[in-house]
Design a protein around this motif. Structure first.
Motif, PDB file in Angstrom:
ATOM      1  N   ASP A  56    -109.903 -21.862  -3.614  1.00 52.09           N
ATOM      2  CA  ASP A  56    -109.335 -21.413  -4.895  1.00 52.09           C
ATOM      3  C   ASP A  56    -108.573 -20.106  -4.661  1.00 52.09           C
ATOM      4  N   PRO A  57    -107.373 -19.964  -5.207  1.00 55.20           N
ATOM      5  CA  PRO A  57    -106.567 -18.764  -4.937  1.00 55.20           C
ATOM      6  C   PRO A  57    -107.160 -17.465  -5.461  1.00 55.20           C
ATOM      7  N   HIS A  58    -108.216 -17.547  -6.260  1.00 54.02           N
ATOM      8  CA  HIS A  58    -108.846 -16.337  -6.792  1.00 54.02           C
ATOM      9  C   HIS A  58    -110.089 -15.932  -6.003  1.00 54.02           C
ATOM     10  N   THR A  59    -110.460 -16.719  -5.006  1.00 54.86           N
ATOM     11  CA  THR A  59    -111.551 -16.344  -4.107  1.00 54.86           C
ATOM     12  C   THR A  59    -110.957 -15.489  -2.994  1.00 54.86           C
ATOM     13  N   LEU A  60    -111.413 -14.241  -2.913  1.00 54.74           N
ATOM     14  CA  LEU A  60    -110.758 -13.263  -2.049  1.00 54.74           C
ATOM     15  C   LEU A  60    -111.693 -12.692  -0.992  1.00 54.74           C
ATOM     16  N   ILE A  61    -111.082 -12.194   0.069  1.00 53.34           N
ATOM     17  CA  ILE A  61    -111.730 -11.307   1.030  1.00 53.34           C
ATOM     18  C   ILE A  61    -111.139  -9.933   0.760  1.00 53.34           C
ATOM     19  N   VAL A  62    -111.965  -8.968   0.342  1.00 50.26           N
ATOM     20  CA  VAL A  62    -111.432  -7.719  -0.221  1.00 50.26           C
ATOM     21  C   VAL A  62    -111.929  -6.496   0.544  1.00 50.26           C
ATOM     22  N   TRP A  63    -111.101  -5.445   0.479  1.00 51.06           N
ATOM     23  CA  TRP A  63    -111.470  -4.158   1.078  1.00 51.06           C
ATOM     24  C   TRP A  63    -111.143  -2.970   0.169  1.00 51.06           C
ATOM     25  N   ARG A  64    -110.595  -3.253  -1.014  1.00 48.73           N
ATOM     26  CA  ARG A  64    -110.302  -2.192  -1.976  1.00 48.73           C
ATOM     27  C   ARG A  64    -110.868  -2.574  -3.328  1.00 48.73           C
ATOM     28  N   MET A  65    -111.305  -1.549  -4.064  1.00 45.90           N
ATOM     29  CA  MET A  65    -111.934  -1.713  -5.373  1.00 45.90           C
ATOM     30  C   MET A  65    -111.361  -0.643  -6.293  1.00 45.90           C
ATOM     31  N   ASN A  66    -110.638  -1.067  -7.317  1.00 50.01           N
ATOM     32  CA  ASN A  66    -109.975  -0.122  -8.227  1.00 50.01           C
ATOM     33  C   ASN A  66    -109.067   0.845  -7.466  1.00 50.01           C
ATOM     34  N   GLY A  67    -108.387   0.334  -6.450  1.00 45.62           N
ATOM     35  CA  GLY A  67    -107.443   1.136  -5.690  1.00 45.62           C
ATOM     36  C   GLY A  67    -108.074   2.090  -4.699  1.00 45.62           C
ATOM     37  N   GLN A  68    -109.392   2.020  -4.526  1.00 45.57           N
ATOM     38  CA  GLN A  68    -110.103   2.897  -3.604  1.00 45.57           C
ATOM     39  C   GLN A  68    -110.894   2.054  -2.606  1.00 45.57           C
ATOM     40  N   ASP A  69    -111.450   2.728  -1.599  1.00 46.21           N
ATOM     41  CA  ASP A  69    -112.369   2.041  -0.707  1.00 46.21           C
ATOM     42  C   ASP A  69    -113.549   1.531  -1.516  1.00 46.21           C
ATOM     43  N   ILE A  70    -114.075   0.375  -1.153  1.00 48.31           N
ATOM     44  CA  ILE A  70    -115.258  -0.156  -1.814  1.00 48.31           C
ATOM     45  C   ILE A  70    -116.427   0.803  -1.598  1.00 48.31           C
ATOM     46  N   HIS A  71    -117.236   0.993  -2.628  1.00 44.13           N
ATOM     47  CA  HIS A  71    -118.419   1.838  -2.488  1.00 44.13           C
ATOM     48  C   HIS A  71    -119.362   1.209  -1.461  1.00 44.13           C
ATOM     49  N   PRO A  72    -120.020   2.018  -0.605  1.00 46.22           N
ATOM     50  CA  PRO A  72    -120.927   1.450   0.398  1.00 46.22           C
ATOM     51  C   PRO A  72    -121.982   0.522  -0.180  1.00 46.22           C
ATOM     52  N   MET A  73    -122.519   0.853  -1.367  1.00 40.45           N
ATOM     53  CA  MET A  73    -123.534   0.009  -1.974  1.00 40.45           C
ATOM     54  C   MET A  73    -122.940  -1.260  -2.598  1.00 40.45           C
ATOM     55  N   ASN A  74    -121.624  -1.334  -2.673  1.00 43.98           N
ATOM     56  CA  ASN A  74    -120.952  -2.527  -3.186  1.00 43.98           C
ATOM     57  C   ASN A  74    -120.278  -3.331  -2.081  1.00 43.98           C
ATOM     58  N   GLY A  75    -120.640  -3.034  -0.814  1.00 44.31           N
ATOM     59  CA  GLY A  75    -120.217  -3.913   0.268  1.00 44.31           C
ATOM     60  C   GLY A  75    -119.151  -3.409   1.207  1.00 44.31           C
ATOM     61  N   ALA A  76    -118.828  -2.097   1.183  1.00 47.99           N
ATOM     62  CA  ALA A  76    -117.799  -1.557   2.073  1.00 47.99           C
ATOM     63  C   ALA A  76    -118.150  -1.843   3.535  1.00 47.99           C
ATOM     64  N   PRO A  77    -117.147  -2.064   4.378  1.00 51.06           N
ATOM     65  CA  PRO A  77    -115.714  -1.967   4.077  1.00 51.06           C
ATOM     66  C   PRO A  77    -115.060  -3.307   3.733  1.00 51.06           C
ATOM     67  N   LEU A  78    -115.828  -4.420   3.830  1.00 47.76           N
ATOM     68  CA  LEU A  78    -115.223  -5.743   3.643  1.00 47.76           C
ATOM     69  C   LEU A  78    -116.250  -6.666   3.002  1.00 47.76           C
ATOM     70  N   ARG A  79    -115.816  -7.415   2.003  1.00 46.68           N
ATOM     71  CA  ARG A  79    -116.702  -8.351   1.343  1.00 46.68           C
ATOM     72  C   ARG A  79    -115.905  -9.523   0.798  1.00 46.68           C
ATOM     73  N   ILE A  80    -116.631 -10.533   0.358  1.00 47.08           N
ATOM     74  CA  ILE A  80    -116.040 -11.653  -0.374  1.00 47.08           C
ATOM     75  C   ILE A  80    -116.152 -11.358  -1.853  1.00 47.08           C
ATOM     76  N   LEU A  81    -115.183 -11.788  -2.631  1.00 46.83           N
ATOM     77  CA  LEU A  81    -115.296 -11.766  -4.081  1.00 46.83           C
ATOM     78  C   LEU A  81    -115.023 -13.189  -4.557  1.00 46.83           C
ATOM     79  N   CYS A  82    -116.103 -13.881  -4.908  1.00 40.42           N
ATOM     80  CA  CYS A  82    -116.052 -15.279  -5.336  1.00 40.42           C
ATOM     81  C   CYS A  82    -116.310 -15.296  -6.838  1.00 40.42           C
ATOM     82  N   PRO A  83    -115.284 -15.101  -7.653  1.00 37.80           N
ATOM     83  CA  PRO A  83    -115.492 -14.844  -9.086  1.00 37.80           C
ATOM     84  C   PRO A  83    -116.026 -16.053  -9.835  1.00 37.80           C
TER      85      PRO A  83
END
Length: 434
Positions: free
Chosen positions: A236-263
């Protein structure tokens, strides 16, 4: 049901056990309890800095930086979250802090199954794609950004156990109320683009996600969580591999530096601290893929009943749901006022919310709210309504959403043994003084 406790209360009652529960610190025969690795990193995140003399810190000692804080528990870069009494650290967001269309990082919930990795630096971080592919690939984060189209989407992301505290009889696990949900702007690449680059074999039917977090036991041979999704969801085109959150680095407790976002699916499918995506020719059988983990009975069951493993199905799309974010529950109108503007968000897994209603008379009548279209698929939707109260007194505002399948939030959702998918109508209290 266990009472939720703050950090100070945990340390007052059993400081050694609190060390283990909160930071993963193990105490040896001499009771010193060295902090190292992920436990040291977790405490450093909590107090906002490194601990040069961590090896001489006594076991069971609450750091002064935390003991003197106003809140029960402080996590650097987070504020206002309610920490649940389970290990590792898990924390939810009160509804009034979810009023923004884009959830601030500071207010984004935390859901951990294992212990976060000691280092979350993007430097040297690698992602491997293998399994049922024509070519095994390995990427640095910078290579993902250079090779594939980078996209930014607002995506709702919810823990499968959000609302667990509302089930009766109680279900075991983190006693989430309503705050294990967020809707951030995520930046990364489409998973399908990465998988297509590796060449997806016809035999591939499921993904398997692997992260860098470690098991709570400290056993390197144990995995805290490894889940996956059917290939169609991964593509699905909305399933992403992400490294930025709200234009910033992902918070460490939210999966930095790389995570999946399967909405739209349980947050457990959005692997944090991502290191590997494996394609499989069977439904993935990793940790927490087997019933009853992230599974519900495929038929109605009596509350409190035992359910055979064969009667469970894996949770996929999350149910229709909504939240009142303003006003805060317990709101008092000024004297002489009987009108109130209420607002919130609504969302529905893979689907779209098409109707939003609110009631102030315990569901006897309903007022249709103004419902905004999402900025992109899988984002939650803003809604607003104005209510006029007929007399003074105590009122409850109830909110219910309906999706494009005609599915509507219930007052009491079906019970299940693990307390998943509670999409009961959200309620807040309002006092009208005159």
């Amino acid at each position: 049901m266990r009472k939720d406790r703050g950090l100070r209360e945990l340390y007052e009652q059993d400081p050694i056990a609190a060390d283990e529960a909160v930071f993963g610190r193990r105490t040896g025969p001499d009771r010193r309890g060295f902090l190292k690795g992920a436990g040291l990193a977790a405490m450093g995140l909590a107090i906002g800095g490194a601990i040069p003399f961590s090896r001489t810190m006594p076991a069971g000692l609450i750091p002064a930086a935390l003991a003197e804080s106003v809140e029960d528990f402080v996590i650097e870069g987070k504020n206002g979250l309610r920490v649940l009494n389970d290990k590792p650290v898990n924390a939810e967001t009160p509804p009034h802090l979810l009023d923004d269309d884009v959830t601030p990082i500071a207010h984004y919930f935390i859901r951990n199954n294992g212990v976060p990795p000691e280092s979350t630096s993007p430097q040297g971080w690698r992602l491997t794609v293998d399994g049922e592919v024509n070519e095994t690939l390995n990427f640095a984060i910078s290579e993902l950004a250079d090779r594939f189209e980078v996209v930014t989407l607002r995506l709702q992301h919810e823990c499968g156990g959000n609302g667990r505290a509302g089930f009766n009889p109680p279900a075991s696990g983190n006693q989430w109320t309503t705050g294990a949900i967020g809707n951030a702007e995520w930046t990364g690449v489409r998973m399908r683009d990465v998988l297509n680059a590796a060449g997806v074999k016809d035999s591939a039917i499921y993904t398997a996600h692997h992260g860098a977090d470690s098991h709570l036991s400290g056993d390197p041979d144990k995995v805290p969580i490894s889940r996956g999704v059917p290939i169609w969801k991964a593509m699905d085109p909305h399933t992403l591999i992400v490294w930025r959150m709200n234009g910033q680095d992902i918070h460490p407790m939210n999966g930095a530096p790389l995570r999946i976002l399967c909405p739209g699916w349980p947050g457990s499918t959005s692997q944090k601290w991502l290191t590997r995506i494996q394609l499989r020719d069977v439904v993935h059988d990793g940790t927490k893929m087997s019933a009853p983990s992230y599974s519900v009975p495929y038929h109605s069951v009596q509350p409190g009943a035992d359910v055979a493993e064969a009667d469970f199905k894996i949770i996929e799309s999350m149910p229709v749901k909504s939240l009142i974010t303003s006003p805060r529950s317990g709101h008092h109108l000024p004297t002489g006022h009987r009108k109130l503007r209420v607002r919130g968000h609504a969302w529905s897994g893979d689907d779209v919310v098409t109707k939003m209603e609110v009631s102030y008379d315990f569901g006897a009548t309903w007022v249709t709210a103004d419902l905004h279209a999402p900025p992109n698929p899988y984002s939650w939707q803003r809604w607003e309504a104005e209510l006029s109260f007929p007399t003074k007194g105590y009122y409850e505002i109830w909110a219910r959403a309906t999706n494009d399948r005609g599915e509507q939030q219930p007052f009491i959702p079906p019970w299940n043994p693990k307390g998943y998918l509670n999409n009961a109508m959200h309620r807040i209290a309002v006092m009208v003084p005159a």
